[in-house]
Scaffold this motif. Structure first.
Motif, PDB file in Angstrom:
ATOM      1  N   ASP A 234      -1.738  13.158  23.596  1.00  0.00           N
ATOM      2  CA  ASP A 234      -0.275  13.101  23.551  1.00  0.00           C
ATOM      3  C   ASP A 234       0.293  14.047  22.504  1.00  0.00           C
ATOM      4  O   ASP A 234       1.347  14.650  22.694  1.00  0.00           O
ATOM      5  CB  ASP A 234       0.181  11.662  23.252  1.00  0.00           C
ATOM      6  CG  ASP A 234      -0.267  10.685  24.315  1.00  0.00           C
ATOM      7  OD1 ASP A 234       0.226  10.794  25.455  1.00  0.00           O
ATOM      8  OD2 ASP A 234      -1.124   9.829  24.013  1.00  0.00           O
ATOM      9  N   ILE A 235      -0.424  14.153  21.390  1.00  0.00           N
ATOM     10  CA  ILE A 235       0.058  14.938  20.255  1.00  0.00           C
ATOM     11  C   ILE A 235      -1.095  15.751  19.679  1.00  0.00           C
ATOM     12  O   ILE A 235      -2.208  15.242  19.533  1.00  0.00           O
ATOM     13  CB  ILE A 235       0.632  14.021  19.156  1.00  0.00           C
ATOM     14  CG1 ILE A 235       1.795  13.176  19.710  1.00  0.00           C
ATOM     15  CG2 ILE A 235       1.109  14.835  17.950  1.00  0.00           C
ATOM     16  CD1 ILE A 235       2.262  12.080  18.760  1.00  0.00           C
ATOM     17  N   LEU A 236      -0.810  17.014  19.335  1.00  0.00           N
ATOM     18  CA  LEU A 236      -1.756  17.859  18.621  1.00  0.00           C
ATOM     19  C   LEU A 236      -1.227  18.067  17.209  1.00  0.00           C
ATOM     20  O   LEU A 236      -0.067  18.462  17.028  1.00  0.00           O
ATOM     21  CB  LEU A 236      -1.921  19.212  19.318  1.00  0.00           C
ATOM     22  CG  LEU A 236      -2.708  20.282  18.558  1.00  0.00           C
ATOM     23  CD1 LEU A 236      -4.166  19.873  18.408  1.00  0.00           C
ATOM     24  CD2 LEU A 236      -2.610  21.647  19.260  1.00  0.00           C
ATOM     25  N   ALA A 237      -2.075  17.805  16.210  1.00  0.00           N
ATOM     26  CA  ALA A 237      -1.695  17.993  14.810  1.00  0.00           C
ATOM     27  C   ALA A 237      -2.588  19.051  14.164  1.00  0.00           C
ATOM     28  O   ALA A 237      -3.660  18.731  13.646  1.00  0.00           O
ATOM     29  CB  ALA A 237      -1.808  16.670  14.054  1.00  0.00           C
ATOM     30  N   PRO A 238      -2.177  20.329  14.190  1.00  0.00           N
ATOM     31  CA  PRO A 238      -2.968  21.371  13.524  1.00  0.00           C
ATOM     32  C   PRO A 238      -2.859  21.214  12.005  1.00  0.00           C
ATOM     33  O   PRO A 238      -1.753  21.269  11.455  1.00  0.00           O
ATOM     34  CB  PRO A 238      -2.305  22.672  13.995  1.00  0.00           C
ATOM     35  CG  PRO A 238      -1.469  22.293  15.188  1.00  0.00           C
ATOM     36  CD  PRO A 238      -1.025  20.888  14.905  1.00  0.00           C
ATOM     37  N   CYS A 239      -3.969  21.021  11.348  1.00  0.00           N
ATOM     38  CA  CYS A 239      -3.975  20.822   9.897  1.00  0.00           C
ATOM     39  C   CYS A 239      -4.990  21.738   9.218  1.00  0.00           C
ATOM     40  O   CYS A 239      -5.503  21.420   8.137  1.00  0.00           O
ATOM     41  CB  CYS A 239      -4.283  19.364   9.560  1.00  0.00           C
ATOM     42  SG  CYS A 239      -3.043  18.187  10.153  1.00  0.00           S
ATOM     43  N   ALA A 240      -5.298  22.852   9.851  1.00  0.00           N
ATOM     44  CA  ALA A 240      -6.270  23.783   9.286  1.00  0.00           C
ATOM     45  C   ALA A 240      -5.613  25.153   9.104  1.00  0.00           C
ATOM     46  O   ALA A 240      -4.660  25.291   8.344  1.00  0.00           O
ATOM     47  CB  ALA A 240      -7.496  23.854  10.191  1.00  0.00           C
ATOM     48  N   LEU A 241      -6.077  26.146   9.818  1.00  0.00           N
ATOM     49  CA  LEU A 241      -5.579  27.512   9.670  1.00  0.00           C
ATOM     50  C   LEU A 241      -4.295  27.739  10.451  1.00  0.00           C
ATOM     51  O   LEU A 241      -3.970  27.007  11.388  1.00  0.00           O
ATOM     52  CB  LEU A 241      -6.641  28.506  10.144  1.00  0.00           C
ATOM     53  CG  LEU A 241      -7.971  28.484   9.386  1.00  0.00           C
ATOM     54  CD1 LEU A 241      -8.955  29.431  10.054  1.00  0.00           C
ATOM     55  CD2 LEU A 241      -7.769  28.858   7.929  1.00  0.00           C
ATOM     56  N   GLY A 242      -3.570  28.789  10.062  1.00  0.00           N
ATOM     57  CA  GLY A 242      -2.380  29.185  10.791  1.00  0.00           C
ATOM     58  C   GLY A 242      -2.725  30.012  12.019  1.00  0.00           C
ATOM     59  O   GLY A 242      -3.884  30.370  12.254  1.00  0.00           O
ATOM     60  N   GLY A 243      -1.714  30.313  12.818  1.00  0.00           N
ATOM     61  CA  GLY A 243      -1.885  31.180  13.974  1.00  0.00           C
ATOM     62  C   GLY A 243      -2.647  30.581  15.130  1.00  0.00           C
ATOM     63  O   GLY A 243      -3.075  31.298  16.038  1.00  0.00           O
ATOM     64  N   VAL A 244      -2.819  29.249  15.145  1.00  0.00           N
ATOM     65  CA  VAL A 244      -3.636  28.635  16.201  1.00  0.00           C
ATOM     66  C   VAL A 244      -2.872  28.480  17.513  1.00  0.00           C
ATOM     67  O   VAL A 244      -3.476  28.285  18.568  1.00  0.00           O
ATOM     68  CB  VAL A 244      -4.193  27.257  15.765  1.00  0.00           C
ATOM     69  CG1 VAL A 244      -5.149  27.429  14.604  1.00  0.00           C
ATOM     70  CG2 VAL A 244      -3.069  26.283  15.418  1.00  0.00           C
ATOM     71  N   ILE A 245      -1.554  28.565  17.462  1.00  0.00           N
ATOM     72  CA  ILE A 245      -0.749  28.500  18.689  1.00  0.00           C
ATOM     73  C   ILE A 245      -0.436  29.929  19.091  1.00  0.00           C
ATOM     74  O   ILE A 245       0.396  30.608  18.494  1.00  0.00           O
ATOM     75  CB  ILE A 245       0.534  27.679  18.478  1.00  0.00           C
ATOM     76  CG1 ILE A 245       0.191  26.291  17.915  1.00  0.00           C
ATOM     77  CG2 ILE A 245       1.299  27.563  19.780  1.00  0.00           C
ATOM     78  CD1 ILE A 245      -0.781  25.488  18.756  1.00  0.00           C
ATOM     79  N   ASN A 246      -1.136  30.405  20.114  1.00  0.00           N
ATOM     80  CA  ASN A 246      -1.058  31.803  20.509  1.00  0.00           C
ATOM     81  C   ASN A 246      -1.190  31.920  22.029  1.00  0.00           C
ATOM     82  O   ASN A 246      -1.236  30.908  22.739  1.00  0.00           O
ATOM     83  CB  ASN A 246      -2.139  32.617  19.791  1.00  0.00           C
ATOM     84  CG  ASN A 246      -3.519  31.981  19.931  1.00  0.00           C
ATOM     85  OD1 ASN A 246      -3.952  31.642  21.040  1.00  0.00           O
ATOM     86  ND2 ASN A 246      -4.222  31.811  18.810  1.00  0.00           N
ATOM     87  N   ASP A 247      -1.243  33.139  22.529  1.00  0.00           N
ATOM     88  CA  ASP A 247      -1.317  33.355  23.976  1.00  0.00           C
ATOM     89  C   ASP A 247      -2.502  32.618  24.597  1.00  0.00           C
ATOM     90  O   ASP A 247      -2.395  32.041  25.678  1.00  0.00           O
ATOM     91  CB  ASP A 247      -1.445  34.858  24.273  1.00  0.00           C
ATOM     92  CG  ASP A 247      -0.179  35.625  23.958  1.00  0.00           C
ATOM     93  OD1 ASP A 247       0.891  34.991  23.899  1.00  0.00           O
ATOM     94  OD2 ASP A 247      -0.261  36.854  23.761  1.00  0.00           O
ATOM     95  N   ARG A 248      -3.622  32.634  23.907  1.00  0.00           N
ATOM     96  CA  ARG A 248      -4.840  32.029  24.458  1.00  0.00           C
ATOM     97  C   ARG A 248      -4.769  30.505  24.438  1.00  0.00           C
ATOM     98  O   ARG A 248      -5.107  29.853  25.426  1.00  0.00           O
ATOM     99  CB  ARG A 248      -6.066  32.514  23.670  1.00  0.00           C
ATOM    100  CG  ARG A 248      -6.241  34.033  23.709  1.00  0.00           C
ATOM    101  CD  ARG A 248      -7.365  34.497  22.812  1.00  0.00           C
ATOM    102  NE  ARG A 248      -7.184  34.110  21.415  1.00  0.00           N
ATOM    103  CZ  ARG A 248      -6.358  34.727  20.573  1.00  0.00           C
ATOM    104  NH1 ARG A 248      -5.617  35.749  20.995  1.00  0.00           N
ATOM    105  NH2 ARG A 248      -6.252  34.330  19.315  1.00  0.00           N
ATOM    106  N   SER A 249      -4.336  29.937  23.332  1.00  0.00           N
ATOM    107  CA  SER A 249      -4.364  28.474  23.213  1.00  0.00           C
ATOM    108  C   SER A 249      -3.261  27.805  24.026  1.00  0.00           C
ATOM    109  O   SER A 249      -3.463  26.702  24.549  1.00  0.00           O
ATOM    110  CB  SER A 249      -4.256  28.055  21.742  1.00  0.00           C
ATOM    111  OG  SER A 249      -3.034  28.477  21.174  1.00  0.00           O
ATOM    112  N   ILE A 250      -2.112  28.452  24.165  1.00  0.00           N
ATOM    113  CA  ILE A 250      -1.013  27.838  24.912  1.00  0.00           C
ATOM    114  C   ILE A 250      -1.408  27.598  26.363  1.00  0.00           C
ATOM    115  O   ILE A 250      -1.036  26.588  26.966  1.00  0.00           O
ATOM    116  CB  ILE A 250       0.262  28.701  24.800  1.00  0.00           C
ATOM    117  CG1 ILE A 250       0.847  28.598  23.378  1.00  0.00           C
ATOM    118  CG2 ILE A 250       1.328  28.262  25.827  1.00  0.00           C
ATOM    119  CD1 ILE A 250       2.042  29.487  23.119  1.00  0.00           C
ATOM    120  N   GLU A 251      -2.189  28.509  26.905  1.00  0.00           N
ATOM    121  CA  GLU A 251      -2.642  28.343  28.292  1.00  0.00           C
ATOM    122  C   GLU A 251      -3.497  27.097  28.476  1.00  0.00           C
ATOM    123  O   GLU A 251      -3.549  26.516  29.557  1.00  0.00           O
ATOM    124  CB  GLU A 251      -3.448  29.576  28.725  1.00  0.00           C
ATOM    125  CG  GLU A 251      -2.624  30.837  28.886  1.00  0.00           C
ATOM    126  CD  GLU A 251      -3.485  32.003  29.348  1.00  0.00           C
ATOM    127  OE1 GLU A 251      -4.735  31.828  29.401  1.00  0.00           O
ATOM    128  OE2 GLU A 251      -2.933  33.069  29.644  1.00  0.00           O
TER     129      GLU A 251
END
Length: 352
Positions: A234-251
């Motif tokens: 339901d929810i993603l909580a990125p708590c590590a490095l930046g830049g993880v939401i990108n062209d590859r991951s959004i797909e």
């Protein structure tokens, strides 16, 4: 070296270069904006590959602090400092005392605090030379440990709950599946809060011991760091490095909400638009991860932790305003957050 032509320069009020031959100190202090009050920002010690890289970093980070403080409703502006050097091998008490003298020379327009590569002990050395230091724990409140991580996590938790309310109609997290990427200090504190709220945790971290501790303590489901961004949750909580939401991951995303502690989660601004188009609600990271900055301010003011927490709970109102505006104007939440911050600290943009 370029300052004014650097891509991260954004009308900064002051950039100070200071050095001390005896200790080897080479530092840059950037004051981005002081419309709301003196600038606050951490001191980062890092072995930058070039002086230009250090300039770019301090300009970028100080600007970000202006926006963070404004949206956290703090009477502060944005600043940052960097020390060029390896924190593992080049730290000395004398170097940080020299840093304190450099901060003092800025005349109160910049308040320094802990950051990557620096520690509370380093701040104590700086404080021996200047009063313009944040986050020094005087021991007057037993609830205050000197660690800002729980406060950062609490702000993320508050923002995450508000996102759930907006997206799912309730802030009750019971049985919601939350994927937490990164189990450092902040990520682990967040897991503890989510578990107490009844959420079902999915976790990933490069540190296998941290993962196993989360599995044992919270009943979390462990996945690899390669899988965490594509799990069904339901929810993603990125708590590590930046830049993880990108062209590859959004797909690959299979979540309805992104709300985490990591800085600069979007690789580029356009990824905020892509999330909106994909129907994923994004809680801008610098809005919900401001709890640590709030604690640094309240600690410096000598106010109790109870007041810190009350202020952090106000993050919910700011997040709600951003979500409402974004929906009404059909804009990304990141774009709206930037404009709201600029309204608060009084940025006047020139007409094109």
């Amino acid at each position: 070296m370029n300052v004014f032509s650097d891509t991260a320069f954004d009308g900064h009020e002051q950039v100070v270069f200071a050095s001390d031959e005896a200790t080897g100190l080479k530092t840059i202090i950037a004051v981005h904006n002081t419309n709301l009050g003196p600038s606050l920002g951490g001191c980062r010690m890092w072995p930058y590959a070039s002086e230009q890289e250090a300039i770019h970093d301090v300009l970028r980070l100080s600007r970000g602090m202006t926006y963070k403080s404004a949206l956290a409703n703090l009477p502060l502006g944005g600043g940052k400092s960097v020390i060029i050097g390896d924190p593992r091998s080049q730290k000395t008490p004398e170097l940080f005392r020299a840093m304190g003298r450099a901060v003092e020379q800025v005349g109160g327009r910049y308040i320094v605090a802990e950051d990557v590569g620096t520690s509370p002990e380093d701040m104590e050395q700086i404080a021996s030379q200047t009063k313009h230091v944040g986050g020094i724990n005087d021991g007057s409140d037993p609830a205050r440990t000197g660690d800002p991580s729980p406060f950062t996590a609490y702000g993320v938790f508050i923002g995450l709950k508000e996102a759930a309310r907006f997206k799912y109609g309730t802030d009750d997290l019971k049985d919601l599946r939350v994927a937490v990427q990164g189990l450092g200090h902040v990520g682990y504190h967040l897991c503890r809060m989510l578990f107490a709220a009844g959420a079902k945790l999915i976790v990933a971290d490069l540190n296998k011991n941290s993962v196993m501790t989360a599995v044992n303590e919270f009943g979390a489901t462990a996945v690899s760091v390669d899988e965490i961004l594509s799990v069904d949750a339901d929810i993603l909580a990125p708590c590590a490095l930046g830049g993880v939401i990108n062209d590859r991951s959004i797909e690959k995303l299979r979540v309805g909400i992104i709300a985490g502690a990591a800085n600069n989660q979007l690789e580029h601004d356009r990824h905020g638009d892509m999330l909106r188009e994909a129907g994923v609600l994004y809680a801008p990271d610098y809005v919900i991860n401001a709890g640590g900055v709030v604690e640094v301010h309240y600690c410096r003011e000598g106010k109790p932790v109870s007041e810190t927490n009350k202020h952090i709970e106000g993050i919910a109102g700011t997040v709600r305003e951003i979500f409402d505006r974004a929906k009404q104007q059909n804009l990304s939440t990141g774009f709206v957050a930037d404009r709201l911050a600029e309204e608060r600290f009084g940025l006047v943009r020139k007409a094109a």
